[in-house]
Design a protein around this motif. Structure first.
Motif, PDB file in Angstrom:
ATOM      1  N   GLY A 136      42.141  42.224  35.726  1.00 40.83           N
ATOM      2  CA  GLY A 136      41.561  42.355  37.061  1.00 40.83           C
ATOM      3  C   GLY A 136      42.586  42.359  38.173  1.00 40.83           C
ATOM      4  O   GLY A 136      42.245  42.172  39.341  1.00 40.83           O
ATOM      5  N   SER A 137      43.841  42.580  37.828  1.00 39.66           N
ATOM      6  CA  SER A 137      44.901  42.597  38.837  1.00 39.66           C
ATOM      7  C   SER A 137      45.453  44.019  38.955  1.00 39.66           C
ATOM      8  O   SER A 137      44.773  44.991  38.632  1.00 39.66           O
ATOM      9  N   SER A 138      46.695  44.140  39.411  1.00 34.99           N
ATOM     10  CA  SER A 138      47.305  45.462  39.560  1.00 34.99           C
ATOM     11  C   SER A 138      48.812  45.315  39.650  1.00 34.99           C
ATOM     12  O   SER A 138      49.351  44.202  39.638  1.00 34.99           O
ATOM     13  N   HIS A 170      35.638  42.087  40.754  1.00 35.75           N
ATOM     14  CA  HIS A 170      36.400  42.660  41.872  1.00 35.75           C
ATOM     15  C   HIS A 170      37.888  42.512  41.573  1.00 35.75           C
ATOM     16  O   HIS A 170      38.337  41.442  41.175  1.00 35.75           O
ATOM     17  N   PHE A 171      38.643  43.605  41.722  1.00 30.84           N
ATOM     18  CA  PHE A 171      40.078  43.535  41.496  1.00 30.84           C
ATOM     19  C   PHE A 171      40.712  42.569  42.497  1.00 30.84           C
ATOM     20  O   PHE A 171      40.399  42.605  43.700  1.00 30.84           O
ATOM     21  N   SER A 172      41.612  41.717  42.009  1.00 26.51           N
ATOM     22  CA  SER A 172      42.223  40.696  42.870  1.00 26.51           C
ATOM     23  C   SER A 172      43.351  41.244  43.715  1.00 26.51           C
ATOM     24  O   SER A 172      43.800  40.588  44.661  1.00 26.51           O
ATOM     25  N   ASP A 224      36.181  47.645  42.526  1.00 27.94           N
ATOM     26  CA  ASP A 224      35.242  46.921  41.679  1.00 27.94           C
ATOM     27  C   ASP A 224      35.161  47.563  40.293  1.00 27.94           C
ATOM     28  O   ASP A 224      35.426  48.755  40.125  1.00 27.94           O
ATOM     29  N   PHE A 225      34.760  46.760  39.324  1.00 22.94           N
ATOM     30  CA  PHE A 225      34.547  47.253  37.974  1.00 22.94           C
ATOM     31  C   PHE A 225      33.522  46.357  37.286  1.00 22.94           C
ATOM     32  O   PHE A 225      33.165  45.280  37.796  1.00 22.94           O
TER      33      PHE A 225
END
Length: 331
Positions: free
Chosen positions: A27-29, A116-118, A127-128
């Motif tokens: 959930g990060s990037s 929700h991506f952090s 979102d996913f």
């Protein structure tokens, strides 16, 4: 070397001209704070940090492609990223709080459903949704962890595990496959302090090994670090962190008669020195045989290196020792 805040320092010579692949958590990037931290600390390294697809097979395919194209000198993976990093064979890797049981972790921490991506992602998606099918896909992916290991591969992976991590604990699982499993003081998410005190010593060891770089050796008698209440002496921990930047440190203690004494000394070093003492502790009753450049000792020990007599008029405190080594400039 430049100071940037209380904990963060820059090391322009460390990993200079090399490539570091950072593999982020679930959930990060590639825009996470850890990426910023690595780039800040290692300004002359190239840090590659792709946004990973949510589907694990797609993520693994992307990482393998990046490795083929970039040939990273070091891979650092955190949490879910640690799980992926372990499977990227043929590279030096540091896995931090790796989520080797990702499917079970997702269920245990209520990750099923809308998420929700952090951190921001390059594609702008915010979102996913985590479905049971996705959880199953992660469980199937983690079944490939630890496959086809040989002795050479086992020496290329360092596992770091936060002793206050309440999200993931795969320390015992990792130890059944790899020899280098280290507990560090920290939670699941790294902060500046845990990164500098835990990850950076390992990065330095790996860089030295890759370069064939042998730093001057400093042996430190554990008794010089402890006060009358078995607490760290004033400025001792700060000086240790400074010396680590230039020297190879080993911590020396007498070989005790009772096994419990070994445990007591190791526990003290774990509590107050932590990662730098891992694999760098020497138990001996013959300090004169230590082969190195310097020995910090409260006794008048004649050895093969220069004696730094702790408590003497010249070296009454650890601040005096820090100033002395600062003048030496790494010699």
């Amino acid at each position: 070397m430049e100071q940037t805040n209380q904990y963060i320092k820059q090391f322009p010579e460390l990993m200079k001209g090399k490539k570091i692949l950072y593999v982020h958590g679930f959930g990060s990037s590639g825009q996470s704070g850890t990426v910023t931290r690595i780039r800040e600390v290692l300004p002359n390294a190239t840090v590659i940090a792709p946004d990973l697809p949510i589907e694990p097979e797609e993520a693994m395919a992307l990482l393998q492609q990046v490795c083929e194209q970039e040939s990273p000198d070091l891979i650092i993976g955190t949490s879910m990223g640690g799980m992926y990093a372990e499977m990227l064979r043929g590279y030096d890797r540091i896995v931090v709080n790796p989520a080797f049981e990702m499917g079970e972790t997702m269920k245990a921490h209520g990750m099923i459903g809308a998420q929700h991506f952090s951190n921001p992602r390059q594609d702008g998606v915010q979102d996913f949704i985590v479905t049971k099918t996705l959880v199953k896909a992660y469980k199937e992916m983690t079944e490939h962890c630890f496959e086809a290991l040989d002795d050479k591969e086992r020496q290329r992976v360092w596992g770091l595990f936060g002793d206050a991590d309440t999200t993931v604990d795969t320390y015992d699982l990792f130890r059944t496959h790899y020899p280098t499993a280290i507990r560090f003081h920290g939670e699941h998410r790294m902060n500046d302090q845990s990164f500098m005190h835990s990850v950076m010593p390992v990065v330095r060891w790996i860089d030295d090994r890759q370069e064939g770089h042998e730093r001057p050796i400093v042996y430190i008698d554990v008794n010089t670090l402890q006060d009358a209440y078995a607490k760290p002496r004033s400025s001792s921990q700060k000086t240790i962190r400074t010396l680590l930047e230039t020297y190879q440190l080993f911590f020396v203690a007498p070989a005790p008669a009772e096994p419990q004494h070994y445990a007591d000394i190791n526990q003290w070093l774990y509590e107050y020195i932590n990662v730098p003492a891992y694999g760098h502790t020497v138990f001996t009753n013959q300090k004169t045989l230590l082969y190195g450049d310097y020995l910090i000792d409260a006794e008048q020990t004649e050895g093969m290196g220069a004696l730094i007599r702790f408590g003497s008029d010249t070296f009454k405190t650890w601040d005096d020792i820090a100033e002395y080594f600062s003048r030496l400039g790494g010699q």
